[in-house]
Write an enzyme that holds these catalytic residues in place. Structure first.
Site, short mmCIF file in Angstrom:
data_model
loop_
_atom_site.label_atom_id
_atom_site.label_comp_id
_atom_site.label_asym_id
_atom_site.label_seq_id
_atom_site.Cartn_x
_atom_site.Cartn_y
_atom_site.Cartn_z
N TYR A 199 10.81 43.74 19.73
CA TYR A 199 12.25 43.91 19.91
C TYR A 199 12.79 42.44 20.24
O TYR A 199 13.24 42.47 18.91
CB TYR A 199 13.06 44.15 21.37
CG TYR A 199 12.61 45.56 22.07
CD1 TYR A 199 11.66 46.59 21.25
CD2 TYR A 199 13.86 45.94 22.95
CE1 TYR A 199 12.03 47.80 21.82
CE2 TYR A 199 13.92 47.53 23.60
CZ TYR A 199 12.72 48.32 22.79
OH TYR A 199 12.47 49.45 22.70
N GLU A 215 12.03 50.17 31.94
CA GLU A 215 12.11 48.72 31.49
C GLU A 215 12.82 47.81 33.58
O GLU A 215 12.35 47.12 33.72
CB GLU A 215 12.27 47.88 30.52
CG GLU A 215 11.55 46.57 30.60
CD GLU A 215 11.63 45.52 29.71
OE1 GLU A 215 11.61 44.56 28.91
OE2 GLU A 215 12.37 46.48 28.24
N SER A 238 19.66 40.15 29.90
CA SER A 238 19.88 38.75 31.10
C SER A 238 20.43 39.64 32.12
O SER A 238 21.66 40.43 31.26
CB SER A 238 20.14 37.57 29.93
OG SER A 238 21.55 37.79 29.90
N ASN A 239 20.39 38.47 32.86
CA ASN A 239 21.01 38.72 34.17
C ASN A 239 22.55 39.41 33.82
O ASN A 239 23.55 39.81 34.81
CB ASN A 239 20.57 38.25 35.39
CG ASN A 239 19.27 38.22 35.78
OD1 ASN A 239 18.98 39.51 35.14
ND2 ASN A 239 18.29 38.29 37.29
N GLU A 240 22.91 38.31 32.92
CA GLU A 240 24.49 38.22 32.77
C GLU A 240 24.89 39.42 32.00
O GLU A 240 26.43 40.08 32.43
CB GLU A 240 25.08 36.48 31.78
CG GLU A 240 25.19 35.11 32.36
CD GLU A 240 23.27 34.95 32.83
OE1 GLU A 240 22.98 34.00 33.47
OE2 GLU A 240 21.92 35.75 32.28
#
Length: 400
Positions: free
Chosen positions: A130, A250, A385-387
């Site tokens: 990816y 995922e 990303s967590n953002e």
């Protein structure tokens, strides 16, 4: 809702526990328990997955008609809990948990018959293509090209941060097959044989690489790689849809079983090897606070399992699990570093002097604490990303 487990669930849990006591090799269990990294060798991982497949427990998220375990969501949770308690690894996600569901949903019957049995029985090793050097969280900007060359595609480009690509037989890739006004519309999903001419793998040496040489991530190069058109999953331009579907799997990882096992191990060590009196109380408070946060995550996971059992989809809740679960992974690793003190300092064997052997200092349980801490810095970034996960939750849950 009712969070209690039925008698049938408890009986299943005991069955798993009993089977693991004999199936997970004692010598591997003992060696793995001595380090905080918990890594095993390629051959050990493949043998373990093949043992699970022989038992019928390798593919907990697959439909029964494709060889899946047929677990209920609750049984899947209890299965993960017992794996964590035994110190046995989960299956590698790239084949069974990631590309296989995409093939099941979007692939042809020929692709299902060709790829799914080998994935289920761990006869092949898969990796994920990816991210690229210029395309990570903004994945739609990827530039690896697949040019139509008649009966095949010609692939050129680079994929990076490719976990365990040095072992892989196949890679599933997002590639650009056309230029569109919306970048997502020109992306396709290809399955590529890693042994094809023009594929090369170069290691990325990271700060967490352990002394025994278990290197993890790589850059994969494609130079005029011929890929048969029958390896296209779905239609051309449908890759973004495949990618979003895959990312739900995922991101929808259950985290609490491994976190609970790690905290229990730390509590056992504290009982036998307590910290100095001036540090013990403050550390115990931090540990208790972390344990409460992990329990809160566990109840969230159980609520989602209840929804799944009722036939609902995970949806944006997968983003919640990914963000909170990875933050707690990092938090628990920080607790291990704090408890280990100077024993957690990593050894630098890059420029040894003659006669130096760079043996670890300290008790066996401290081996790998630093590597685990460094390795887990990435978890809040990969799979989006967590953002980005918070943006998804704000949009789809809060309606902002």
């Amino acid at each position: 809702m009712d969070f209690s487990f039925s008698d049938e669930d408890r009986a299943f849990q005991m069955e798993v526990r009993e089977w693991l006591s004999g199936a997970w090799p004692a010598e591997v269990r003992a060696r793995k328990a001595k380090t905080a990294t918990g890594r095993v060798w390629r051959e050990e991982q493949m043998q373990w997955q093949q043992a699970l497949a022989e038992k019928g427990w390798a593919a907990t998220n697959w439909p029964v008609e494709h060889g899946g375990a047929g677990f209920t969501p609750t049984q899947t949770y209890l299965f993960d809990l017992e794996l964590a308690r035994a110190g046995a690894p989960n299956v590698l996600p790239f084949g069974i948990n990631m590309v296989a569901p995409v093939i099941m949903k979007f692939g042809t019957e020929e692709q299902k018959q060709r790829f799914l049995p080998d994935i289920l029985n761990s006869r092949v090793w898969w990796c994920q293509g990816y991210s690229e050097p210029g395309s990570g969280s903004d994945l739609a900007s990827l530039s690896t090209r697949a040019i139509d060359a008649g009966d095949h595609y010609l692939v050129n480009g680079v994929k990076t941060w490719t976990t365990l690509a040095q072992h892989a037989d196949w890679i599933f890739c997002l590639v650009r097959t056309s230029k569109e006004d919306r970048k997502q519309l020109g992306i396709s999903f290809l399955l590529i044989d890693m042994h094809s001419p023009g594929v090369s793998v170069r290691p990325i040496i990271t700060i967490d690489q352990p002394s025994e040489g278990l290197q993890e991530i790589n850059t994969v190069y494609f130079e005029d790689v011929k890929v048969p058109k029958e390896n296209l999953v779905g239609e051309e331009g449908q890759g973004w849809t495949c990618a979003k579907y895959l990312l739900e799997f995922e991101r929808g990882t259950v985290y609490s079983p491994r976190l609970k096992a790690s905290l229990e191990h730390l509590q056992e060590l504290m009982a036998s090897e307590p910290l100095p009196a001036e540090d013990q109380n403050s550390f115990a408070l931090k540990l208790a606070s972390t344990e409460i946060e992990v329990l809160a995550l566990e109840f969230t996971e159980l609520r989602i399992l209840g929804a799944l059992a009722a036939g609902q989809n995970v949806g944006p809740e997968s983003s919640l699990l990914k963000a909170r679960g990875t933050e707690l992974q990092q938090q628990v690793s920080e607790m291990w570093v704090e408890y280990s003190g100077y024993y957690a300092l990593p050894l630098d064997g890059s420029t040894p002097f003659e006669g130096d052997n760079f043996q670890p200092v300290g008790p066996e349980w401290s081996n790998g604490v630093a590597q685990s801490y460094f390795n887990l810095r990435k978890v809040s970034i990969y799979a989006g990303s967590n953002e980005i996960q918070r943006n998804i939750m704000a949009k789809l849950v809060l309606g902002l």
